[in-house]
Scaffold this motif. Structure first.
Motif, PDB file in Angstrom:
ATOM      1  N   THR A  16      59.443 -36.749  50.934  1.00 53.79           N
ATOM      2  CA  THR A  16      58.680 -37.504  49.937  1.00 53.79           C
ATOM      3  C   THR A  16      59.492 -38.680  49.398  1.00 53.79           C
ATOM      4  O   THR A  16      58.953 -39.761  49.150  1.00 53.79           O
ATOM      5  CB  THR A  16      58.259 -36.565  48.773  1.00 53.79           C
ATOM      6  OG1 THR A  16      57.472 -35.521  49.343  1.00 53.79           O
ATOM      7  CG2 THR A  16      57.434 -37.283  47.726  1.00 53.79           C
ATOM      8  N   SER A  17      60.807 -38.473  49.246  1.00 50.49           N
ATOM      9  CA  SER A  17      61.626 -39.572  48.705  1.00 50.49           C
ATOM     10  C   SER A  17      61.679 -40.761  49.680  1.00 50.49           C
ATOM     11  O   SER A  17      61.981 -41.869  49.278  1.00 50.49           O
ATOM     12  CB  SER A  17      63.034 -39.077  48.368  1.00 50.49           C
ATOM     13  OG  SER A  17      63.722 -38.817  49.577  1.00 50.49           O
ATOM     14  N   ARG A  29      48.479 -34.090  48.892  1.00 49.48           N
ATOM     15  CA  ARG A  29      48.089 -34.347  50.292  1.00 49.48           C
ATOM     16  C   ARG A  29      49.218 -33.980  51.257  1.00 49.48           C
ATOM     17  O   ARG A  29      49.114 -34.214  52.447  1.00 49.48           O
ATOM     18  CB  ARG A  29      47.728 -35.810  50.487  1.00 49.48           C
ATOM     19  CG  ARG A  29      46.430 -36.229  49.813  1.00 49.48           C
ATOM     20  CD  ARG A  29      46.095 -37.626  50.276  1.00 49.48           C
ATOM     21  NE  ARG A  29      44.882 -38.134  49.693  1.00 49.48           N
ATOM     22  CZ  ARG A  29      44.836 -38.881  48.607  1.00 49.48           C
ATOM     23  NH1 ARG A  29      45.928 -39.165  47.958  1.00 49.48           N
ATOM     24  NH2 ARG A  29      43.672 -39.328  48.170  1.00 49.48           N
ATOM     25  N   LEU A  30      50.327 -33.452  50.735  1.00 51.59           N
ATOM     26  CA  LEU A  30      51.420 -33.036  51.619  1.00 51.59           C
ATOM     27  C   LEU A  30      51.514 -31.507  51.666  1.00 51.59           C
ATOM     28  O   LEU A  30      51.605 -30.853  50.627  1.00 51.59           O
ATOM     29  CB  LEU A  30      52.754 -33.607  51.130  1.00 51.59           C
ATOM     30  CG  LEU A  30      53.988 -33.189  51.945  1.00 51.59           C
ATOM     31  CD1 LEU A  30      53.908 -33.731  53.377  1.00 51.59           C
ATOM     32  CD2 LEU A  30      55.269 -33.681  51.279  1.00 51.59           C
ATOM     33  N   VAL A  31      51.478 -30.966  52.884  1.00 52.89           N
ATOM     34  CA  VAL A  31      51.585 -29.515  53.066  1.00 52.89           C
ATOM     35  C   VAL A  31      52.703 -29.261  54.082  1.00 52.89           C
ATOM     36  O   VAL A  31      52.654 -29.775  55.201  1.00 52.89           O
ATOM     37  CB  VAL A  31      50.246 -28.948  53.623  1.00 52.89           C
ATOM     38  CG1 VAL A  31      50.360 -27.470  53.931  1.00 52.89           C
ATOM     39  CG2 VAL A  31      49.105 -29.211  52.665  1.00 52.89           C
ATOM     40  N   VAL A  32      53.722 -28.507  53.661  1.00 53.42           N
ATOM     41  CA  VAL A  32      54.805 -28.169  54.590  1.00 53.42           C
ATOM     42  C   VAL A  32      54.802 -26.654  54.778  1.00 53.42           C
ATOM     43  O   VAL A  32      54.993 -25.909  53.824  1.00 53.42           O
ATOM     44  CB  VAL A  32      56.179 -28.643  54.057  1.00 53.42           C
ATOM     45  CG1 VAL A  32      57.294 -28.285  55.037  1.00 53.42           C
ATOM     46  CG2 VAL A  32      56.179 -30.144  53.811  1.00 53.42           C
ATOM     47  N   LEU A  33      54.548 -26.226  55.998  1.00 51.71           N
ATOM     48  CA  LEU A  33      54.408 -24.794  56.279  1.00 51.71           C
ATOM     49  C   LEU A  33      55.560 -24.303  57.140  1.00 51.71           C
ATOM     50  O   LEU A  33      56.049 -25.031  58.009  1.00 51.71           O
ATOM     51  CB  LEU A  33      53.097 -24.532  57.024  1.00 51.71           C
ATOM     52  CG  LEU A  33      51.819 -24.973  56.307  1.00 51.71           C
ATOM     53  CD1 LEU A  33      50.634 -24.862  57.253  1.00 51.71           C
ATOM     54  CD2 LEU A  33      51.598 -24.132  55.059  1.00 51.71           C
ATOM     55  N   GLU A  52      41.179 -33.978  51.371  1.00 49.81           N
ATOM     56  CA  GLU A  52      40.973 -35.428  51.302  1.00 49.81           C
ATOM     57  C   GLU A  52      41.556 -36.176  52.500  1.00 49.81           C
ATOM     58  O   GLU A  52      42.499 -35.687  53.149  1.00 49.81           O
ATOM     59  CB  GLU A  52      41.698 -35.979  50.065  1.00 49.81           C
ATOM     60  CG  GLU A  52      41.048 -35.641  48.762  1.00 49.81           C
ATOM     61  CD  GLU A  52      41.901 -36.181  47.620  1.00 49.81           C
ATOM     62  OE1 GLU A  52      41.420 -37.095  46.938  1.00 49.81           O
ATOM     63  OE2 GLU A  52      43.033 -35.696  47.438  1.00 49.81           O
ATOM     64  N   ASP A  53      41.075 -37.373  52.667  1.00 51.44           N
ATOM     65  CA  ASP A  53      41.645 -38.340  53.610  1.00 51.44           C
ATOM     66  C   ASP A  53      43.137 -38.484  53.294  1.00 51.44           C
ATOM     67  O   ASP A  53      43.523 -38.586  52.133  1.00 51.44           O
ATOM     68  CB  ASP A  53      40.927 -39.675  53.361  1.00 51.44           C
ATOM     69  CG  ASP A  53      41.518 -40.829  54.141  1.00 51.44           C
ATOM     70  OD1 ASP A  53      41.343 -40.857  55.364  1.00 51.44           O
ATOM     71  OD2 ASP A  53      42.145 -41.705  53.521  1.00 51.44           O
ATOM     72  N   GLY A  54      43.977 -38.453  54.309  1.00 50.65           N
ATOM     73  CA  GLY A  54      45.423 -38.649  54.085  1.00 50.65           C
ATOM     74  C   GLY A  54      46.213 -37.356  53.985  1.00 50.65           C
ATOM     75  O   GLY A  54      47.426 -37.394  53.792  1.00 50.65           O
ATOM     76  N   LEU A  55      45.533 -36.209  54.139  1.00 52.20           N
ATOM     77  CA  LEU A  55      46.278 -34.942  54.146  1.00 52.20           C
ATOM     78  C   LEU A  55      47.267 -34.946  55.319  1.00 52.20           C
ATOM     79  O   LEU A  55      46.925 -35.348  56.436  1.00 52.20           O
ATOM     80  CB  LEU A  55      45.300 -33.767  54.316  1.00 52.20           C
ATOM     81  CG  LEU A  55      45.954 -32.388  54.403  1.00 52.20           C
ATOM     82  CD1 LEU A  55      46.347 -31.880  53.022  1.00 52.20           C
ATOM     83  CD2 LEU A  55      45.021 -31.378  55.085  1.00 52.20           C
ATOM     84  N   SER A  84      50.294 -33.135  61.529  1.00 52.61           N
ATOM     85  CA  SER A  84      48.949 -33.673  61.738  1.00 52.61           C
ATOM     86  C   SER A  84      48.495 -34.413  60.491  1.00 52.61           C
ATOM     87  O   SER A  84      48.796 -34.006  59.371  1.00 52.61           O
ATOM     88  CB  SER A  84      47.956 -32.546  62.030  1.00 52.61           C
ATOM     89  OG  SER A  84      48.363 -31.834  63.183  1.00 52.61           O
ATOM     90  N   ILE A  85      47.765 -35.491  60.738  1.00 53.76           N
ATOM     91  CA  ILE A  85      47.228 -36.307  59.639  1.00 53.76           C
ATOM     92  C   ILE A  85      45.703 -36.218  59.687  1.00 53.76           C
ATOM     93  O   ILE A  85      45.102 -36.419  60.747  1.00 53.76           O
ATOM     94  CB  ILE A  85      47.655 -37.789  59.788  1.00 53.76           C
ATOM     95  CG1 ILE A  85      49.189 -37.907  59.862  1.00 53.76           C
ATOM     96  CG2 ILE A  85      47.103 -38.631  58.643  1.00 53.76           C
ATOM     97  CD1 ILE A  85      49.680 -39.310  60.251  1.00 53.76           C
ATOM     98  N   LEU A  86      45.108 -35.911  58.528  1.00 50.91           N
ATOM     99  CA  LEU A  86      43.650 -35.878  58.435  1.00 50.91           C
ATOM    100  C   LEU A  86      43.159 -37.229  57.912  1.00 50.91           C
ATOM    101  O   LEU A  86      43.655 -37.718  56.893  1.00 50.91           O
ATOM    102  CB  LEU A  86      43.235 -34.763  57.464  1.00 50.91           C
ATOM    103  CG  LEU A  86      41.797 -34.820  56.941  1.00 50.91           C
ATOM    104  CD1 LEU A  86      40.792 -34.586  58.059  1.00 50.91           C
ATOM    105  CD2 LEU A  86      41.595 -33.804  55.825  1.00 50.91           C
ATOM    106  N   LEU A  87      42.201 -37.801  58.632  1.00 52.92           N
ATOM    107  CA  LEU A  87      41.661 -39.105  58.230  1.00 52.92           C
ATOM    108  C   LEU A  87      40.142 -39.004  58.135  1.00 52.92           C
ATOM    109  O   LEU A  87      39.512 -38.301  58.933  1.00 52.92           O
ATOM    110  CB  LEU A  87      42.044 -40.169  59.267  1.00 52.92           C
ATOM    111  CG  LEU A  87      43.550 -40.341  59.506  1.00 52.92           C
ATOM    112  CD1 LEU A  87      43.805 -41.130  60.783  1.00 52.92           C
ATOM    113  CD2 LEU A  87      44.216 -41.014  58.311  1.00 52.92           C
TER     114      LEU A  87
END
Ligand code: BTN
Length: 275
Positions: A16-17, A29-33, A52-55, A84-87
Protein backbone atom coordinates in the motif's frame (compact mmCIF):
# COMPACT_ATOMS: atom_id res chain seq x y z
CA UNK A 1 16.48 -5.26 -6.40
CA UNK A 2 16.49 -7.26 -3.18
CA UNK A 3 19.58 -9.15 -2.07
CA UNK A 4 19.15 -12.84 -2.88
CA UNK A 5 19.02 -13.91 0.77
CA UNK A 6 16.29 -11.43 1.73
CA UNK A 7 13.16 -12.71 3.43
CA UNK A 8 10.69 -11.03 1.12
CA UNK A 9 7.23 -11.64 2.59
CA UNK A 10 4.41 -10.15 0.56
CA UNK A 11 2.74 -7.78 2.92
CA UNK A 12 -0.19 -5.57 2.17
CA UNK A 13 1.16 -2.63 4.19
CA UNK A 14 4.39 -2.14 2.27
CA UNK A 15 2.47 -2.75 -0.95
CA UNK A 16 0.00 0.00 0.00
CA UNK A 17 2.85 2.40 0.76
CA UNK A 18 4.05 1.97 -2.84
CA UNK A 19 0.60 2.14 -4.42
CA UNK A 20 -0.04 5.27 -6.48
CA UNK A 21 -3.47 4.39 -7.84
CA UNK A 22 -6.71 6.32 -7.45
CA UNK A 23 -8.99 3.30 -7.31
CA UNK A 24 -7.38 -0.11 -7.77
CA UNK A 25 -6.39 -1.69 -4.46
CA UNK A 26 -7.33 1.40 -2.44
CA UNK A 27 -8.77 1.03 1.10
CA UNK A 28 -11.01 -2.01 1.39
CA UNK A 29 -10.46 -2.75 -2.29
CA UNK A 30 -7.27 -4.58 -1.27
CA UNK A 31 -7.49 -8.23 -0.19
CA UNK A 32 -4.36 -10.22 0.67
CA UNK A 33 -5.00 -13.91 1.28
CA UNK A 34 -2.73 -16.65 2.49
CA UNK A 35 -4.62 -19.20 0.40
CA UNK A 36 -7.49 -19.40 -2.06
CA UNK A 37 -8.50 -21.65 -4.94
CA UNK A 38 -7.82 -19.02 -7.59
CA UNK A 39 -7.59 -15.25 -7.25
CA UNK A 40 -9.73 -14.93 -10.40
CA UNK A 41 -12.43 -17.10 -8.83
CA UNK A 42 -12.14 -15.21 -5.53
CA UNK A 43 -12.55 -11.88 -7.35
CA UNK A 44 -15.53 -13.26 -9.29
CA UNK A 45 -17.25 -14.49 -6.12
CA UNK A 46 -16.71 -11.13 -4.46
CA UNK A 47 -17.94 -9.35 -7.61
CA UNK A 48 -21.10 -11.45 -7.55
CA UNK A 49 -21.73 -10.22 -4.00
CA UNK A 50 -21.27 -6.60 -5.03
CA UNK A 51 -17.52 -5.88 -4.72
CA UNK A 52 -16.54 -2.59 -6.27
CA UNK A 53 -14.60 -1.76 -9.39
CA UNK A 54 -10.87 -1.79 -8.53
CA UNK A 55 -10.90 -4.72 -6.09
CA UNK A 56 -7.43 -6.27 -6.02
CA UNK A 57 -6.96 -9.79 -4.67
CA UNK A 58 -3.54 -11.26 -3.90
CA UNK A 59 -2.93 -14.82 -2.73
CA UNK A 60 0.26 -16.31 -1.42
CA UNK A 61 -0.99 -19.70 -2.58
CA UNK A 62 -3.61 -20.87 -5.08
CA UNK A 63 -4.90 -24.42 -4.78
CA UNK A 64 -6.61 -24.33 -8.20
CA UNK A 65 -4.81 -21.60 -10.13
CA UNK A 66 -6.30 -21.25 -13.61
CA UNK A 67 -4.48 -20.80 -16.90
CA UNK A 68 -5.84 -20.03 -20.36
CA UNK A 69 -7.75 -22.67 -22.34
CA UNK A 70 -8.77 -24.61 -19.24
CA UNK A 71 -5.18 -25.29 -18.20
CA UNK A 72 -4.02 -25.03 -14.62
CA UNK A 73 -1.48 -22.56 -13.25
CA UNK A 74 0.74 -23.78 -10.45
CA UNK A 75 3.19 -21.77 -8.42
CA UNK A 76 5.03 -22.62 -5.21
CA UNK A 77 3.76 -20.55 -2.25
CA UNK A 78 5.72 -17.59 -0.94
CA UNK A 79 7.91 -16.74 -3.90
CA UNK A 80 5.79 -15.51 -6.79
CA UNK A 81 2.92 -13.15 -7.50
CA UNK A 82 -0.67 -14.21 -8.14
CA UNK A 83 -3.26 -11.47 -8.19
CA UNK A 84 -6.50 -10.44 -9.87
CA UNK A 85 -8.11 -7.09 -10.52
CA UNK A 86 -11.89 -6.69 -10.71
CA UNK A 87 -13.07 -4.06 -13.18
CA UNK A 88 -16.54 -2.84 -14.02
CA UNK A 89 -15.90 -0.95 -17.25
CA UNK A 90 -18.65 0.53 -19.34
CA UNK A 91 -17.47 -1.08 -22.57
CA UNK A 92 -18.69 -3.36 -25.31
CA UNK A 93 -17.88 -7.00 -24.32
CA UNK A 94 -15.92 -7.29 -27.60
CA UNK A 95 -13.53 -4.64 -26.30
CA UNK A 96 -12.56 -6.59 -23.17
CA UNK A 97 -9.65 -8.30 -24.92
CA UNK A 98 -7.96 -4.89 -25.12
CA UNK A 99 -7.71 -4.94 -21.32
CA UNK A 100 -5.55 -8.03 -21.56
CA UNK A 101 -3.16 -6.18 -23.90
CA UNK A 102 -2.92 -3.35 -21.36
CA UNK A 103 -2.26 -5.84 -18.57
CA UNK A 104 0.63 -7.39 -20.51
CA UNK A 105 2.09 -4.00 -21.34
CA UNK A 106 1.94 -2.68 -17.77
CA UNK A 107 3.43 -5.91 -16.47
CA UNK A 108 6.36 -6.01 -18.92
CA UNK A 109 7.19 -2.36 -18.26
CA UNK A 110 7.10 -3.00 -14.48
CA UNK A 111 9.37 -6.04 -14.81
CA UNK A 112 11.89 -4.13 -16.90
CA UNK A 113 11.93 -1.20 -14.44
CA UNK A 114 12.15 -3.21 -11.24
CA UNK A 115 14.44 -6.05 -12.34
CA UNK A 116 16.34 -4.49 -15.23
CA UNK A 117 15.71 -7.69 -17.23
CA UNK A 118 14.77 -7.38 -20.92
CA UNK A 119 11.41 -9.13 -20.72
CA UNK A 120 9.21 -9.02 -23.83
CA UNK A 121 5.55 -9.65 -24.66
CA UNK A 122 4.55 -12.71 -26.65
CA UNK A 123 1.31 -11.56 -28.24
CA UNK A 124 -1.23 -11.16 -26.86
CA UNK A 125 -0.41 -11.44 -23.20
CA UNK A 126 2.37 -13.83 -22.23
CA UNK A 127 5.60 -12.29 -21.02
CA UNK A 128 8.81 -14.05 -21.88
CA UNK A 129 12.42 -13.68 -20.87
CA UNK A 130 15.29 -15.31 -22.75
CA UNK A 131 12.83 -17.48 -24.67
CA UNK A 132 10.89 -18.80 -21.66
CA UNK A 133 7.56 -17.83 -20.13
CA UNK A 134 7.73 -15.55 -17.10
CA UNK A 135 4.14 -14.31 -16.79
CA UNK A 136 0.70 -15.63 -17.65
CA UNK A 137 -2.41 -13.46 -17.76
CA UNK A 138 -5.99 -14.69 -17.69
CA UNK A 139 -8.75 -12.19 -18.44
CA UNK A 140 -12.34 -13.27 -17.88
CA UNK A 141 -15.43 -11.32 -18.84
CA UNK A 142 -18.51 -12.19 -16.81
CA UNK A 143 -21.89 -10.96 -18.04
CA UNK A 144 -24.42 -9.97 -15.36
CA UNK A 145 -28.19 -9.72 -15.60
CA UNK A 146 -29.31 -6.13 -16.29
CA UNK A 147 -25.73 -4.86 -16.11
CA UNK A 148 -22.74 -4.64 -18.41
CA UNK A 149 -21.00 -7.28 -16.34
CA UNK A 150 -17.48 -7.27 -15.07
CA UNK A 151 -13.97 -8.20 -16.06
CA UNK A 152 -11.38 -10.00 -13.96
CA UNK A 153 -7.74 -9.73 -14.99
CA UNK A 154 -5.47 -12.25 -13.28
CA UNK A 155 -1.70 -12.15 -13.43
CA UNK A 156 0.74 -14.84 -12.41
CA UNK A 157 4.38 -13.68 -12.32
CA UNK A 158 7.23 -16.10 -11.72
CA UNK A 159 9.34 -13.86 -9.52
CA UNK A 160 11.51 -15.92 -7.20
CA UNK A 161 10.81 -19.55 -8.17
CA UNK A 162 14.17 -21.28 -7.61
CA UNK A 163 13.55 -24.18 -10.04
CA UNK A 164 10.90 -25.74 -12.27
CA UNK A 165 9.97 -29.41 -12.67
CA UNK A 166 11.64 -31.10 -15.67
CA UNK A 167 8.50 -30.90 -17.85
CA UNK A 168 8.43 -27.09 -17.49
CA UNK A 169 12.04 -26.05 -17.27
CA UNK A 170 12.52 -25.57 -21.02
CA UNK A 171 9.45 -23.36 -21.36
CA UNK A 172 9.12 -21.53 -18.02
CA UNK A 173 11.44 -19.29 -16.06
CA UNK A 174 11.55 -16.82 -13.17
CA UNK A 175 13.28 -13.49 -12.58
CA UNK A 176 15.45 -15.17 -9.97
CA UNK A 177 16.60 -17.86 -12.41
CA UNK A 178 17.44 -15.36 -15.14
CA UNK A 179 19.07 -12.63 -13.07
CA UNK A 180 20.49 -14.66 -10.18
CA UNK A 181 18.94 -12.17 -7.77
CA UNK A 182 15.70 -12.21 -5.80
CA UNK A 183 13.29 -9.44 -6.72
CA UNK A 184 10.95 -7.57 -4.36
CA UNK A 185 7.46 -8.85 -4.98
CA UNK A 186 5.83 -5.86 -3.30
CA UNK A 187 7.76 -3.34 -5.45
CA UNK A 188 7.04 -5.31 -8.61
CA UNK A 189 3.34 -5.72 -7.82
CA UNK A 190 2.94 -2.01 -7.03
CA UNK A 191 4.72 -0.96 -10.23
CA UNK A 192 2.51 -3.32 -12.20
CA UNK A 193 -0.78 -2.15 -10.67
CA UNK A 194 0.18 1.55 -10.84
CA UNK A 195 1.10 1.21 -14.51
CA UNK A 196 -2.02 -0.82 -15.25
CA UNK A 197 -4.33 1.80 -13.79
CA UNK A 198 -2.67 4.60 -15.82
CA UNK A 199 -3.08 2.72 -19.10
CA UNK A 200 -6.56 1.47 -18.23
CA UNK A 201 -7.83 5.01 -17.53
CA UNK A 202 -6.51 6.16 -20.89
CA UNK A 203 -8.11 3.14 -22.58
CA UNK A 204 -11.50 3.93 -20.99
CA UNK A 205 -11.33 7.44 -22.44
CA UNK A 206 -10.18 6.36 -25.90
CA UNK A 207 -11.86 2.91 -26.23
CA UNK A 208 -8.87 2.09 -28.42
CA UNK A 209 -5.22 1.12 -28.00
CA UNK A 210 -3.93 3.63 -30.56
CA UNK A 211 -2.34 5.66 -27.75
CA UNK A 212 -0.11 2.77 -26.71
CA UNK A 213 0.27 0.72 -29.90
CA UNK A 214 3.83 1.92 -30.55
CA UNK A 215 5.06 1.08 -27.06
CA UNK A 216 3.39 -2.35 -27.16
CA UNK A 217 4.94 -3.07 -30.56
CA UNK A 218 8.40 -2.04 -29.36
CA UNK A 219 8.13 -4.68 -26.62
CA UNK A 220 6.48 -7.46 -28.66
CA UNK A 221 8.72 -10.40 -29.50
CA UNK A 222 6.63 -11.71 -32.42
CA UNK A 223 6.74 -8.83 -34.87
CA UNK A 224 8.61 -9.53 -38.10
CA UNK A 225 8.73 -13.24 -37.22
CA UNK A 226 7.20 -16.31 -38.81
CA UNK A 227 4.33 -17.51 -36.63
CA UNK A 228 1.78 -20.27 -36.50
CA UNK A 229 -1.67 -19.04 -35.50
CA UNK A 230 -3.41 -21.80 -33.57
CA UNK A 231 -7.11 -21.19 -33.93
CA UNK A 232 -9.86 -23.74 -33.19
CA UNK A 233 -11.50 -22.48 -36.41
CA UNK A 234 -8.41 -23.25 -38.50
CA UNK A 235 -4.68 -22.80 -37.90
CA UNK A 236 -2.34 -21.15 -40.39
CA UNK A 237 1.20 -19.81 -40.81
CA UNK A 238 2.38 -16.35 -41.71
CA UNK A 239 4.50 -13.36 -40.75
CA UNK A 240 3.43 -11.20 -37.80
CA UNK A 241 3.42 -7.63 -39.11
CA UNK A 242 1.96 -5.33 -36.45
CA UNK A 243 -0.85 -4.91 -33.96
CA UNK A 244 -3.79 -2.67 -34.81
CA UNK A 245 -5.63 -0.14 -32.62
CA UNK A 246 -7.71 -2.93 -31.08
CA UNK A 247 -4.70 -5.06 -30.15
CA UNK A 248 -5.32 -7.64 -32.88
CA UNK A 249 -2.26 -9.14 -34.55
CA UNK A 250 -1.98 -8.57 -38.29
CA UNK A 251 -0.51 -11.66 -39.94
CA UNK A 252 0.56 -11.83 -43.59
CA UNK A 253 0.01 -15.24 -45.19
CA UNK A 254 2.17 -16.78 -47.92
CA UNK A 255 -0.37 -15.69 -50.58
CA UNK A 256 0.10 -12.06 -49.49
CA UNK A 257 -3.28 -11.64 -47.80
CA UNK A 258 -3.38 -10.09 -44.34
CA UNK A 259 -5.48 -11.56 -41.54
CA UNK A 260 -6.54 -9.79 -38.36
CA UNK A 261 -6.07 -12.24 -35.47
CA UNK A 262 -8.17 -11.34 -32.41
CA UNK A 263 -6.70 -11.65 -28.95
CA UNK A 264 -9.23 -14.20 -27.77
CA UNK A 265 -8.65 -17.88 -27.38
CA UNK A 266 -6.18 -17.93 -30.26
CA UNK A 267 -2.49 -18.70 -29.59
CA UNK A 268 0.55 -17.80 -31.59
CA UNK A 269 3.66 -19.95 -31.67
CA UNK A 270 6.98 -19.43 -33.35
CA UNK A 271 7.46 -21.71 -36.36
CA UNK A 272 10.33 -23.48 -34.66
CA UNK A 273 9.34 -23.37 -31.00
CA UNK A 274 7.43 -21.47 -28.34
CA UNK A 275 8.43 -18.00 -29.65
C1 BTN B 1 -1.87 -18.58 -18.77
O1 BTN B 1 -0.81 -18.20 -19.25
O2 BTN B 1 -2.35 -19.68 -19.06
C2 BTN B 1 -2.58 -17.67 -17.81
C3 BTN B 1 -2.16 -17.89 -16.39
C4 BTN B 1 -2.82 -16.93 -15.41
C5 BTN B 1 -2.44 -17.21 -13.98
C6 BTN B 1 -2.96 -16.18 -13.04
S1 BTN B 1 -2.33 -16.38 -11.41
C7 BTN B 1 -3.46 -15.20 -10.80
C8 BTN B 1 -4.77 -15.44 -11.51
N1 BTN B 1 -5.54 -16.47 -10.82
C9 BTN B 1 -5.69 -17.56 -11.56
O3 BTN B 1 -6.29 -18.59 -11.20
N2 BTN B 1 -5.08 -17.41 -12.75
C10 BTN B 1 -4.47 -16.10 -12.86
Amino acid sequence: MMPSNSDDIFDGESFTSLLGTETIGRGDRLVVLRETDSTNEEAKRRAASGAEDGLLVFAEMQTKGKGRKGRSWTSPPGCNLAFSILLRPDIDPDDASMITIIAALSCVIAIRRISGEDALIKWPNDIVLNGRKLVGILTEMVPEKDRTGFVVVGMGINVNTPSFPSELKDIATSLLLESGQACSRTALAAECVNGFERLYREFLLEKSLAFTKQEYESLCVNLGKEVRVIDPKGSFNGTALEINDRGSLIVKRADGTETEVYAGEVSVRGMYGYI
